[in-house]
Motif scaffolding. Structure first.
Motif, PDB file in Angstrom:
ATOM      1  N   ASP A  26       0.767   0.949 -14.859  1.00 20.26           N
ATOM      2  CA  ASP A  26       0.669   0.752 -16.264  1.00 20.26           C
ATOM      3  C   ASP A  26      -0.671   0.086 -16.596  1.00 20.26           C
ATOM      4  O   ASP A  26      -1.337   0.587 -17.664  1.00 20.26           O
ATOM      5  CB  ASP A  26       1.796   0.291 -16.980  1.00 20.26           C
ATOM      6  N   ALA A  27      -0.796  -1.163 -15.785  1.00 25.34           N
ATOM      7  CA  ALA A  27      -2.117  -2.070 -16.119  1.00 25.34           C
ATOM      8  C   ALA A  27      -3.345  -1.246 -15.759  1.00 25.34           C
ATOM      9  O   ALA A  27      -4.257  -1.282 -16.657  1.00 25.34           O
ATOM     10  CB  ALA A  27      -1.982  -3.140 -15.269  1.00 25.34           C
ATOM     11  N   TYR A  28      -3.349  -0.188 -14.854  1.00 28.00           N
ATOM     12  CA  TYR A  28      -4.624   0.545 -14.442  1.00 28.00           C
ATOM     13  C   TYR A  28      -4.793   1.322 -15.545  1.00 28.00           C
ATOM     14  O   TYR A  28      -5.792   1.737 -16.006  1.00 28.00           O
ATOM     15  CB  TYR A  28      -4.203   1.370 -13.156  1.00 28.00           C
ATOM     16  N   PHE A  29      -3.848   2.153 -16.174  1.00 34.36           N
ATOM     17  CA  PHE A  29      -4.062   3.052 -17.129  1.00 34.36           C
ATOM     18  C   PHE A  29      -4.527   2.267 -18.451  1.00 34.36           C
ATOM     19  O   PHE A  29      -5.342   2.677 -19.221  1.00 34.36           O
ATOM     20  CB  PHE A  29      -2.461   3.730 -17.750  1.00 34.36           C
ATOM     21  N   ARG A  30      -3.720   1.078 -18.868  1.00 37.07           N
ATOM     22  CA  ARG A  30      -4.596   0.321 -19.962  1.00 37.07           C
ATOM     23  C   ARG A  30      -5.920  -0.162 -19.599  1.00 37.07           C
ATOM     24  O   ARG A  30      -6.818  -0.018 -20.889  1.00 37.07           O
ATOM     25  CB  ARG A  30      -3.500  -0.850 -20.251  1.00 37.07           C
ATOM     26  N   ASN A  31      -6.402  -0.583 -18.683  1.00 39.99           N
ATOM     27  CA  ASN A  31      -7.760  -0.930 -18.307  1.00 39.99           C
ATOM     28  C   ASN A  31      -8.638   0.068 -18.178  1.00 39.99           C
ATOM     29  O   ASN A  31      -9.796   0.130 -18.753  1.00 39.99           O
ATOM     30  CB  ASN A  31      -7.807  -1.827 -17.097  1.00 39.99           C
ATOM     31  N   SER A  32      -8.368   1.334 -17.738  1.00 47.08           N
ATOM     32  CA  SER A  32      -9.335   2.328 -17.552  1.00 47.08           C
ATOM     33  C   SER A  32      -9.220   3.508 -18.434  1.00 47.08           C
ATOM     34  O   SER A  32     -10.357   4.330 -18.383  1.00 47.08           O
ATOM     35  CB  SER A  32      -9.145   2.724 -15.969  1.00 47.08           C
ATOM     36  N   GLY A  33      -8.147   3.614 -18.953  1.00 50.09           N
ATOM     37  CA  GLY A  33      -7.759   4.759 -19.820  1.00 50.09           C
ATOM     38  C   GLY A  33      -7.848   6.160 -18.994  1.00 50.09           C
ATOM     39  O   GLY A  33      -7.390   7.164 -19.665  1.00 50.09           O
ATOM     40  N   ARG A  34      -7.449   5.775 -17.664  1.00 50.12           N
ATOM     41  CA  ARG A  34      -7.261   7.057 -16.902  1.00 50.12           C
ATOM     42  C   ARG A  34      -5.673   7.346 -16.583  1.00 50.12           C
ATOM     43  O   ARG A  34      -5.125   6.492 -15.940  1.00 50.12           O
ATOM     44  CB  ARG A  34      -7.805   7.136 -15.526  1.00 50.12           C
ATOM     45  N   GLN A  35      -5.176   8.489 -16.840  1.00 48.73           N
ATOM     46  CA  GLN A  35      -3.806   8.965 -16.726  1.00 48.73           C
ATOM     47  C   GLN A  35      -3.404   8.822 -15.100  1.00 48.73           C
ATOM     48  O   GLN A  35      -4.289   8.989 -14.239  1.00 48.73           O
ATOM     49  CB  GLN A  35      -3.580  10.146 -16.966  1.00 48.73           C
ATOM     50  N   VAL A  36      -2.488   7.881 -14.626  1.00 56.16           N
ATOM     51  CA  VAL A  36      -2.190   7.809 -13.306  1.00 56.16           C
ATOM     52  C   VAL A  36      -1.332   8.990 -12.875  1.00 56.16           C
ATOM     53  O   VAL A  36      -0.353   9.570 -13.487  1.00 56.16           O
ATOM     54  CB  VAL A  36      -1.314   6.344 -13.323  1.00 56.16           C
ATOM     55  N   THR A  37      -1.644   9.311 -11.489  1.00 48.91           N
ATOM     56  CA  THR A  37      -0.702  10.272 -10.987  1.00 48.91           C
ATOM     57  C   THR A  37       0.086   9.942  -9.992  1.00 48.91           C
ATOM     58  O   THR A  37      -0.247   8.766  -9.404  1.00 48.91           O
ATOM     59  CB  THR A  37      -1.577  11.543 -10.226  1.00 48.91           C
TER      60      THR A  37
ATOM     61  N   GLY B 186      -9.321  -4.106 -12.876  1.00 48.89           N
ATOM     62  CA  GLY B 186      -9.794  -5.259 -13.415  1.00 48.89           C
ATOM     63  C   GLY B 186     -11.606  -5.027 -13.265  1.00 48.89           C
ATOM     64  O   GLY B 186     -12.246  -5.593 -13.657  1.00 48.89           O
ATOM     65  N   LEU B 187     -11.993  -3.853 -12.410  1.00 49.90           N
ATOM     66  CA  LEU B 187     -13.061  -3.705 -12.075  1.00 49.90           C
ATOM     67  C   LEU B 187     -13.970  -2.930 -12.972  1.00 49.90           C
ATOM     68  O   LEU B 187     -15.222  -2.635 -12.813  1.00 49.90           O
ATOM     69  CB  LEU B 187     -13.312  -3.036 -10.601  1.00 49.90           C
ATOM     70  N   GLY B 188     -13.393  -1.863 -13.925  1.00 45.26           N
ATOM     71  CA  GLY B 188     -13.791  -1.454 -14.870  1.00 45.26           C
ATOM     72  C   GLY B 188     -14.527   0.117 -14.470  1.00 45.26           C
ATOM     73  O   GLY B 188     -15.314   0.655 -14.908  1.00 45.26           O
ATOM     74  N   ARG B 189     -14.069   0.519 -13.262  1.00 47.60           N
ATOM     75  CA  ARG B 189     -14.429   1.709 -12.697  1.00 47.60           C
ATOM     76  C   ARG B 189     -13.405   2.632 -13.486  1.00 47.60           C
ATOM     77  O   ARG B 189     -12.699   2.474 -13.888  1.00 47.60           O
ATOM     78  CB  ARG B 189     -14.359   1.812 -11.245  1.00 47.60           C
ATOM     79  N   GLN B 190     -14.125   4.007 -12.960  1.00 46.84           N
ATOM     80  CA  GLN B 190     -13.610   5.252 -13.571  1.00 46.84           C
ATOM     81  C   GLN B 190     -12.937   6.217 -12.561  1.00 46.84           C
ATOM     82  O   GLN B 190     -12.610   7.513 -12.864  1.00 46.84           O
ATOM     83  CB  GLN B 190     -14.432   5.985 -14.541  1.00 46.84           C
TER      84      GLN B 190
END
Length: 350
Positions: free
Chosen positions: A244-255, A205-209
């Protein structure tokens, strides 16, 4: 005791200067010397008034840690064991490959997650590191590089559970990524976690990349409960949902990090279960052949086993890679060097 320069926000340093009759703008100069010019002594900061340098030297220290041990492996990996002000020790690593200069830092003294194969957590967690202790690891490692080189990537994968010390970690990263710090781009930072869903949601939720790496290590609830005891409290499903939530919010693929243990989680059925878990997701699997730890019974998989595992997972459309092992000659796996030296006196290496 002298105050640690990298612990305090720049405005606080400026206020200290004003209280002693010096212009507050000198704080920016001091930090520029440390972050940009790689100077580690106040006496060498030549554009500061001599009286200010002397006052700084009397009340402050650039680094609050000391180098207890520094070794370079044949592959060029640097490993530092740092002694903290309270006598505890932490590890950090500098890895060079091609044009990349990657540092790996710790966030805690020890670790409380209890992963059965890991050296970091054999004695549990002793305390969180401060923001300054984390920044110091990065700056010290950067200063080992030639003047024409700098850090290109930062991975928070050393000792400790990163998200268990999230507030201090975020404060440290803010400074490292700031233009007045090292100016490292957020997209070049990877934060590793064993999987604390609530903290993962906060980070999302922080909007960081920042890039997120989840230490999975097992594709099923039962096996993960055995290898990663904290999973009994949080559950594999909750970890995947938070990823999954991190990917939706950040657009960054999770490893998803996966330490491979011979005969335990490297079997054909494990590869198939991992593919079942991840094939519908935009994710990447980083397979990590185990780096053996003295006193622990786990072994590194055979190369043929690793190749078979990769073939099965990749054959299901899941992105997968195998991490190249670096620094094995210098106990570069998290926690190994600290354990080897924990009963020895701290001696600084120049």
């Amino acid at each position: 005791m002298k105050r640690a320069l990298l612990e305090v926000p720049p405005p606080e340093l400026a206020e200290w200067m004003v209280d002693r009759g010096f212009p507050g703008f000198h704080a920016r100069q001091v930090l520029r010397w440390v972050f940009q010019r790689r100077v580690e002594q106040f006496a060498l900061m030549s554009d500061l008034p001599k009286a200010l340098r002397e006052q700084l030297d009397a009340e402050w220290q650039v680094f609050a840690t000391e180098v207890a041990y520094h070794h370079v492996s044949p592959d060029g990996t640097d490993k530092l064991l740092l002694g903290c002000a309270d006598g505890r020790r932490i590890e950090c690593v500098l890895m060079a490959e091609g044009e990349r200069r990657t540092v790996c830092i710790s966030t805690q003294v020890g670790c409380g997650m209890g992963c059965v194969f890991c050296a970091s957590g054999l004695k549990g967690v002793e305390r969180n590191l401060t923001r300054g202790e984390m920044v110091e690891q990065v700056v010290r490692l950067r200063n080992l590089l030639p003047a024409e080189e700098t850090i290109t990537n930062l991975v928070v994968m050393g000792m400790g559970e990163s998200l268990a010390n999230l507030d201090n970690l975020l404060a440290a990263l803010d400074r490292i990524c700031s233009s007045e710090g090292l100016g490292l781009g957020q997209r070049r930072v990877t934060i590793s976690t064993v999987g604390l869903p609530e903290k993962m949601m906060v980070l999302a939720g922080l909007g960081r990349q920042y890039h997120l790496a989840v230490s999975l290590h097992a594709p099923t609830e039962a096996l993960r409960n055995e290898l990663v005891p904290i999973n009994e409290k949080v559950g594999l499903g909750a970890v995947i949902d938070a990823a999954d939530a991190y990917f939706r919010n950040s657009g960054r693929q999770v490893t998803f990090e996966y330490v491979m243990l011979r005969g335990i989680n490297d079997r054909v059925e494990d590869a198939r279960a991992l593919a079942d878990l991840l094939e519908a997701r935009k994710a990447h699997v980083n397979l990590i052949p185990y780096n053996p730890v003295a006193t622990l019974p786990y072994e590194r998989p055979f190369p043929s086993t690793i190749q078979k595992f990769v073939s099965i997972v990749r054959g299901r459309g899941v992105s997968v890679s195998v991490r190249k092992t670096k620094g094995r000659e210098i106990d570069a796996a998290c926690g190994q060097l600290r354990r080897r030296f924990e009963d020895r006196p701290t001696v600084a290496i120049s």
